[in-house]
Scaffold this motif. Structure first.
Motif, PDB file in Angstrom:
ATOM      1  N   LEU A 119       0.828  -1.215   0.000  1.00 13.91           N
ATOM      2  CA  LEU A 119       0.000   0.000   0.000  1.00 13.91           C
ATOM      3  C   LEU A 119       0.857   1.257   0.000  1.00 13.91           C
ATOM      4  O   LEU A 119       0.525   2.239  -0.679  1.00 13.91           O
ATOM      5  CB  LEU A 119      -0.948  -0.006   1.201  1.00 13.91           C
ATOM      6  CG  LEU A 119      -2.073  -1.034   1.148  1.00 13.91           C
ATOM      7  CD1 LEU A 119      -2.846  -1.027   2.451  1.00 13.91           C
ATOM      8  CD2 LEU A 119      -2.994  -0.768  -0.026  1.00 13.91           C
ATOM      9  N   VAL A 120       1.962   1.255   0.739  1.00  9.77           N
ATOM     10  CA  VAL A 120       2.863   2.413   0.765  1.00  9.77           C
ATOM     11  C   VAL A 120       3.467   2.633  -0.613  1.00  9.77           C
ATOM     12  O   VAL A 120       3.567   3.776  -1.094  1.00  9.77           O
ATOM     13  CB  VAL A 120       3.959   2.227   1.837  1.00  9.77           C
ATOM     14  CG1 VAL A 120       5.090   3.231   1.661  1.00  9.77           C
ATOM     15  CG2 VAL A 120       3.359   2.327   3.217  1.00  9.77           C
ATOM     16  N   ILE A 121       3.864   1.569  -1.280  1.00  8.32           N
ATOM     17  CA  ILE A 121       4.443   1.692  -2.627  1.00  8.32           C
ATOM     18  C   ILE A 121       3.406   2.238  -3.601  1.00  8.32           C
ATOM     19  O   ILE A 121       3.700   3.140  -4.398  1.00  8.32           O
ATOM     20  CB  ILE A 121       4.993   0.329  -3.098  1.00  8.32           C
ATOM     21  CG1 ILE A 121       6.230  -0.026  -2.286  1.00  8.32           C
ATOM     22  CG2 ILE A 121       5.319   0.350  -4.590  1.00  8.32           C
ATOM     23  CD1 ILE A 121       6.761  -1.420  -2.523  1.00  8.32           C
ATOM     24  N   ILE A 122       2.193   1.721  -3.566  1.00  2.75           N
ATOM     25  CA  ILE A 122       1.134   2.207  -4.465  1.00  2.75           C
ATOM     26  C   ILE A 122       0.823   3.667  -4.178  1.00  2.75           C
ATOM     27  O   ILE A 122       0.664   4.478  -5.103  1.00  2.75           O
ATOM     28  CB  ILE A 122      -0.122   1.324  -4.336  1.00  2.75           C
ATOM     29  CG1 ILE A 122       0.155  -0.048  -4.944  1.00  2.75           C
ATOM     30  CG2 ILE A 122      -1.320   1.971  -5.030  1.00  2.75           C
ATOM     31  CD1 ILE A 122      -0.943  -1.057  -4.719  1.00  2.75           C
ATOM     32  N   PHE A 123       0.731   4.032  -2.896  1.00  4.50           N
ATOM     33  CA  PHE A 123       0.455   5.414  -2.524  1.00  4.50           C
ATOM     34  C   PHE A 123       1.574   6.333  -3.017  1.00  4.50           C
ATOM     35  O   PHE A 123       1.316   7.420  -3.549  1.00  4.50           O
ATOM     36  CB  PHE A 123       0.303   5.515  -1.000  1.00  4.50           C
ATOM     37  CG  PHE A 123      -0.126   6.859  -0.524  1.00  4.50           C
ATOM     38  CD1 PHE A 123      -1.392   7.338  -0.796  1.00  4.50           C
ATOM     39  CD2 PHE A 123       0.747   7.639   0.220  1.00  4.50           C
ATOM     40  CE1 PHE A 123      -1.795   8.583  -0.354  1.00  4.50           C
ATOM     41  CE2 PHE A 123       0.358   8.890   0.667  1.00  4.50           C
ATOM     42  CZ  PHE A 123      -0.914   9.359   0.381  1.00  4.50           C
ATOM     43  N   GLY A 124       2.825   5.899  -2.877  1.00  2.00           N
ATOM     44  CA  GLY A 124       3.958   6.692  -3.365  1.00  2.00           C
ATOM     45  C   GLY A 124       3.935   6.850  -4.870  1.00  2.00           C
ATOM     46  O   GLY A 124       4.241   7.933  -5.400  1.00  2.00           O
ATOM     47  N   LEU A 125       3.562   5.822  -5.590  1.00  2.00           N
ATOM     48  CA  LEU A 125       3.477   5.930  -7.052  1.00  2.00           C
ATOM     49  C   LEU A 125       2.374   6.894  -7.474  1.00  2.00           C
ATOM     50  O   LEU A 125       2.538   7.653  -8.436  1.00  2.00           O
ATOM     51  CB  LEU A 125       3.233   4.548  -7.665  1.00  2.00           C
ATOM     52  CG  LEU A 125       4.423   3.587  -7.648  1.00  2.00           C
ATOM     53  CD1 LEU A 125       3.987   2.218  -8.123  1.00  2.00           C
ATOM     54  CD2 LEU A 125       5.553   4.122  -8.496  1.00  2.00           C
ATOM     55  N   LEU A 126       1.241   6.869  -6.762  1.00  2.00           N
ATOM     56  CA  LEU A 126       0.154   7.790  -7.090  1.00  2.00           C
ATOM     57  C   LEU A 126       0.567   9.244  -6.842  1.00  2.00           C
ATOM     58  O   LEU A 126       0.267  10.134  -7.660  1.00  2.00           O
ATOM     59  CB  LEU A 126      -1.090   7.458  -6.260  1.00  2.00           C
ATOM     60  CG  LEU A 126      -1.852   6.208  -6.691  1.00  2.00           C
ATOM     61  CD1 LEU A 126      -2.956   5.913  -5.698  1.00  2.00           C
ATOM     62  CD2 LEU A 126      -2.419   6.389  -8.083  1.00  2.00           C
ATOM     63  N   ILE A 127       1.262   9.501  -5.741  1.00  2.00           N
ATOM     64  CA  ILE A 127       1.724  10.868  -5.450  1.00  2.00           C
ATOM     65  C   ILE A 127       2.712  11.324  -6.514  1.00  2.00           C
ATOM     66  O   ILE A 127       2.657  12.459  -6.995  1.00  2.00           O
ATOM     67  CB  ILE A 127       2.336  10.938  -4.037  1.00  2.00           C
ATOM     68  CG1 ILE A 127       1.233  10.792  -2.995  1.00  2.00           C
ATOM     69  CG2 ILE A 127       3.093  12.227  -3.829  1.00  2.00           C
ATOM     70  CD1 ILE A 127       1.734  10.739  -1.585  1.00  2.00           C
ATOM     71  N   THR A 128       3.620  10.434  -6.909  1.00  2.00           N
ATOM     72  CA  THR A 128       4.588  10.769  -7.953  1.00  2.00           C
ATOM     73  C   THR A 128       3.892  11.037  -9.276  1.00  2.00           C
ATOM     74  O   THR A 128       4.230  12.003  -9.982  1.00  2.00           O
ATOM     75  CB  THR A 128       5.596   9.622  -8.124  1.00  2.00           C
ATOM     76  OG1 THR A 128       6.205   9.345  -6.863  1.00  2.00           O
ATOM     77  CG2 THR A 128       6.662   9.974  -9.139  1.00  2.00           C
ATOM     78  N   LEU A 129       2.907  10.225  -9.622  1.00  2.00           N
ATOM     79  CA  LEU A 129       2.176  10.421 -10.869  1.00  2.00           C
ATOM     80  C   LEU A 129       1.417  11.739 -10.861  1.00  2.00           C
ATOM     81  O   LEU A 129       1.423  12.462 -11.853  1.00  2.00           O
ATOM     82  CB  LEU A 129       1.214   9.264 -11.099  1.00  2.00           C
ATOM     83  CG  LEU A 129       0.388   9.282 -12.388  1.00  2.00           C
ATOM     84  CD1 LEU A 129       1.314   9.225 -13.589  1.00  2.00           C
ATOM     85  CD2 LEU A 129      -0.586   8.144 -12.409  1.00  2.00           C
ATOM     86  N   LEU A 130       0.774  12.054  -9.755  1.00  2.00           N
ATOM     87  CA  LEU A 130       0.060  13.329  -9.656  1.00  2.00           C
ATOM     88  C   LEU A 130       1.015  14.505  -9.700  1.00  2.00           C
ATOM     89  O   LEU A 130       0.686  15.561 -10.274  1.00  2.00           O
ATOM     90  CB  LEU A 130      -0.764  13.377  -8.361  1.00  2.00           C
ATOM     91  CG  LEU A 130      -1.973  12.452  -8.332  1.00  2.00           C
ATOM     92  CD1 LEU A 130      -2.628  12.490  -6.950  1.00  2.00           C
ATOM     93  CD2 LEU A 130      -2.982  12.823  -9.403  1.00  2.00           C
ATOM     94  N   GLY A 131       2.214  14.361  -9.142  1.00  2.00           N
ATOM     95  CA  GLY A 131       3.220  15.434  -9.191  1.00  2.00           C
ATOM     96  C   GLY A 131       3.714  15.639 -10.613  1.00  2.00           C
ATOM     97  O   GLY A 131       4.006  16.766 -11.014  1.00  2.00           O
ATOM     98  N   LEU A 132       3.817  14.573 -11.395  1.00  2.00           N
ATOM     99  CA  LEU A 132       4.289  14.726 -12.786  1.00  2.00           C
ATOM    100  C   LEU A 132       3.212  15.328 -13.679  1.00  2.00           C
ATOM    101  O   LEU A 132       3.528  15.976 -14.684  1.00  2.00           O
ATOM    102  CB  LEU A 132       4.685  13.349 -13.343  1.00  2.00           C
ATOM    103  CG  LEU A 132       5.961  12.731 -12.774  1.00  2.00           C
ATOM    104  CD1 LEU A 132       6.166  11.336 -13.324  1.00  2.00           C
ATOM    105  CD2 LEU A 132       7.167  13.598 -13.070  1.00  2.00           C
ATOM    106  N   LEU A 133       1.952  15.164 -13.350  1.00  2.00           N
ATOM    107  CA  LEU A 133       0.877  15.684 -14.183  1.00  2.00           C
ATOM    108  C   LEU A 133       0.656  17.169 -13.990  1.00  2.00           C
ATOM    109  O   LEU A 133       0.034  17.803 -14.831  1.00  2.00           O
ATOM    110  CB  LEU A 133      -0.431  14.927 -13.883  1.00  2.00           C
ATOM    111  CG  LEU A 133      -0.444  13.453 -14.307  1.00  2.00           C
ATOM    112  CD1 LEU A 133      -1.772  12.817 -13.891  1.00  2.00           C
ATOM    113  CD2 LEU A 133      -0.248  13.327 -15.819  1.00  2.00           C
TER     114      LEU A 133
END
Length: 60
Positions: free
Chosen positions: A45-59
């Motif tokens: 869950l921490v890895i998925i949450f981190g990927l979502l934050i990174t994806l939102l930061g790139l958008l």
């Protein structure tokens, strides 16, 4: 057959009869097994949450 072989086969047949008459008991999860499962799920869950934050930061 010798007497030793005969005793061996009788013992095996007795064990087979016992297994036929008694149902298989399920093993309970140990504390370490539960802890390992909880840790794996939380890490995922921490890895998925981190990927979502990174994806939102790139958008942005």
């Amino acid at each position: 057959m010798s007497e030793k072989d005969n005793l061996f086969y009788e013992e095996i047949e007795a064990k087979l009869e016992y297994m036929k008459q008694h149902p298989i008991e399920e093993e309970k999860d140990t504390i370490s097994s539960k802890l390992n499962k909880t840790f794996s799920i939380s890490l995922g869950l921490v890895i998925i949450f981190g990927l979502l934050i990174t994806l939102l930061g790139l958008l942005r």
